[in-house]
Design a protein around this motif. Structure first.
Motif, PDB file in Angstrom:
ATOM      1  N   PRO A   1       0.816  -1.215   0.000  1.00  0.00           N
ATOM      2  CA  PRO A   1       0.000   0.000   0.000  1.00  0.00           C
ATOM      3  C   PRO A   1       0.853   1.269   0.000  1.00  0.00           C
ATOM      4  N   VAL A   2       0.400   2.266  -0.743  1.00  0.00           N
ATOM      5  CA  VAL A   2       1.045   3.580  -0.795  1.00  0.00           C
ATOM      6  C   VAL A   2       0.029   4.613  -0.337  1.00  0.00           C
ATOM      7  N   VAL A   3       0.396   5.433   0.644  1.00  0.00           N
ATOM      8  CA  VAL A   3      -0.519   6.439   1.176  1.00  0.00           C
ATOM      9  C   VAL A   3       0.149   7.805   1.097  1.00  0.00           C
ATOM     10  N   ASP A   4      -0.563   8.758   0.535  1.00  0.00           N
ATOM     11  CA  ASP A   4      -0.090  10.135   0.427  1.00  0.00           C
ATOM     12  C   ASP A   4      -0.719  10.956   1.549  1.00  0.00           C
ATOM     13  N   ILE A   5       0.049  11.789   2.230  1.00  0.00           N
ATOM     14  CA  ILE A   5      -0.497  12.512   3.380  1.00  0.00           C
ATOM     15  C   ILE A   5      -1.579  13.504   2.988  1.00  0.00           C
ATOM     16  N   THR A   6      -1.554  14.007   1.764  1.00  0.00           N
ATOM     17  CA  THR A   6      -2.590  14.935   1.306  1.00  0.00           C
ATOM     18  C   THR A   6      -3.948  14.262   1.341  1.00  0.00           C
ATOM     19  N   GLU A   7      -4.032  13.106   0.730  1.00  0.00           N
ATOM     20  CA  GLU A   7      -5.292  12.390   0.625  1.00  0.00           C
ATOM     21  C   GLU A   7      -5.710  11.787   1.962  1.00  0.00           C
ATOM     22  N   ALA A   8      -4.737  11.304   2.740  1.00  0.00           N
ATOM     23  CA  ALA A   8      -5.061  10.733   4.045  1.00  0.00           C
ATOM     24  C   ALA A   8      -5.666  11.783   4.968  1.00  0.00           C
ATOM     25  N   ALA A   9      -5.088  12.982   4.971  1.00  0.00           N
ATOM     26  CA  ALA A   9      -5.588  14.043   5.841  1.00  0.00           C
ATOM     27  C   ALA A   9      -6.976  14.501   5.420  1.00  0.00           C
ATOM     28  N   ALA A  10      -7.184  14.716   4.123  1.00  0.00           N
ATOM     29  CA  ALA A  10      -8.479  15.203   3.645  1.00  0.00           C
ATOM     30  C   ALA A  10      -9.581  14.181   3.885  1.00  0.00           C
ATOM     31  N   SER A  11      -9.305  12.917   3.595  1.00  0.00           N
ATOM     32  CA  SER A  11     -10.332  11.897   3.780  1.00  0.00           C
ATOM     33  C   SER A  11     -10.656  11.718   5.259  1.00  0.00           C
ATOM     34  N   THR A  12      -9.640  11.826   6.124  1.00  0.00           N
ATOM     35  CA  THR A  12      -9.884  11.746   7.565  1.00  0.00           C
ATOM     36  C   THR A  12     -10.731  12.921   8.034  1.00  0.00           C
TER      37      THR A  12
ATOM     38  N   ALA B   1      -2.451  10.919  10.126  1.00  0.00           N
ATOM     39  CA  ALA B   1      -3.562  10.283   9.416  1.00  0.00           C
ATOM     40  C   ALA B   1      -3.064   9.187   8.481  1.00  0.00           C
ATOM     41  N   ALA B   2      -1.965   9.460   7.785  1.00  0.00           N
ATOM     42  CA  ALA B   2      -1.431   8.490   6.825  1.00  0.00           C
ATOM     43  C   ALA B   2      -0.954   7.218   7.514  1.00  0.00           C
ATOM     44  N   VAL B   3      -0.357   7.340   8.693  1.00  0.00           N
ATOM     45  CA  VAL B   3       0.104   6.158   9.421  1.00  0.00           C
ATOM     46  C   VAL B   3      -1.072   5.255   9.760  1.00  0.00           C
ATOM     47  N   THR B   4      -2.151   5.838  10.277  1.00  0.00           N
ATOM     48  CA  THR B   4      -3.295   5.014  10.662  1.00  0.00           C
ATOM     49  C   THR B   4      -3.976   4.390   9.447  1.00  0.00           C
ATOM     50  N   VAL B   5      -4.022   5.124   8.338  1.00  0.00           N
ATOM     51  CA  VAL B   5      -4.591   4.560   7.106  1.00  0.00           C
ATOM     52  C   VAL B   5      -3.725   3.400   6.610  1.00  0.00           C
TER      53      VAL B   5
END
Length: 246
Positions: free
Chosen positions: A97-108, A210-214
């Motif tokens: 899995p690859v998680v970008d902090i931009t998307e992780a923060a907004a979705s959270t 947020a990205a870590v938890t995702v």
């Protein structure tokens, strides 16, 4: 993984400033679950701060190169640059899995209120963030993207002025843009989360946390990037000079 480690997550800074990588790593470890090992990586080339398109595209290559040169097993990768390019390339490149902090923060943020606002660094970064949110389909509930006027490196060199500038924009976002959640729009803002929350009275989301938890959730669910079309691996062919770090 060895010992009690159940999961290893690479958190890759997009700039070459080691102190910022260290701060990002510390924030990631604060929220990581027991048994999750955080490995914070700095690109081997690139800009000391990423604040525009040229630096962002360079960072995209540098992050992929740095991940390729990491020679231990890992379970997920986090790209720790807000509004930067490169997530799609990593998804083609990797099976984890690859998680970008931009998307992780907004979705959270969208779990926490009807509309959210992003507070970032320089004004020139605003269009990049707006474009990334649009591309990710996360723009509909974004009330605003506001600039604090602070350069990325000033977050470290002038922390008191940075706090005041970021809080002022966050307060304006809540008051004038009707934001119900604030997203910190830079990986280097992680330590400001509590202060902004206290001053604004609304939930504040840091992208690294947020990205870590995702990422942890995706690994535990046994899920990773679909490879059937958009993020299928690159077709075998000669790639001159790649990877850069050998």
């Amino acid at each position: 993984m060895e010992g009690t480690t159940q999961m290893r997550i690479l958190v890759v800074n997009v700039n070459t400033t080691e102190s910022m990588t260290a701060g990002i790593g510390e924030q990631a470890r604060r929220v990581a679950a027991p048994g999750t090992e955080i490995v914070a990586l700095t690109p081997r080339f690139g800009a000391e701060s990423v604040e525009g398109n040229l630096e962002s595209y360079l960072a995209a290559v540098a992050v992929m190169d740095r991940v390729l040169s990491y020679d231990q097993p890992y379970d997920a990768v986090i790209q720790a640059g807000y509004g930067e390019h490169g997530r799609e390339g990593l998804q083609e490149l990797l099976d984890v899995p690859v998680v970008d902090i931009t998307e992780a923060a907004a979705s959270t943020a969208m779990y926490l209120g009807h509309r959210y606002s992003v507070v970032t660094t320089l004004d020139r970064a605003v269009p990049l963030i707006e474009d990334r949110l649009l591309l990710a389909g996360l723009d509909r509930r974004c009330a605003s993207v506001r600039s604090s006027g602070m350069a990325v490196l000033e977050l470290e060199s002038e922390p008191e002025r940075a706090v005041d500038a970021i809080v002022a924009e966050a307060e304006a976002a809540v008051r004038d843009d009707h934001a119900e959640v604030i997203v910190l729009g830079c990986g280097g803002m992680a330590e400001l989360e509590a202060t902004v929350r206290e001053r604004t009275g609304v939930p504040v989301v840091d992208g690294v946390a947020a990205a870590v938890t995702v990422a942890e959730s995706l690994v535990r669910l046994g899920l990773s990037t679909s490879k059937v079309r958009t993020y299928a691996p690159a077709r075998p062919k000669k790639m001159t000079g790649w990877p850069i770090t050998r």
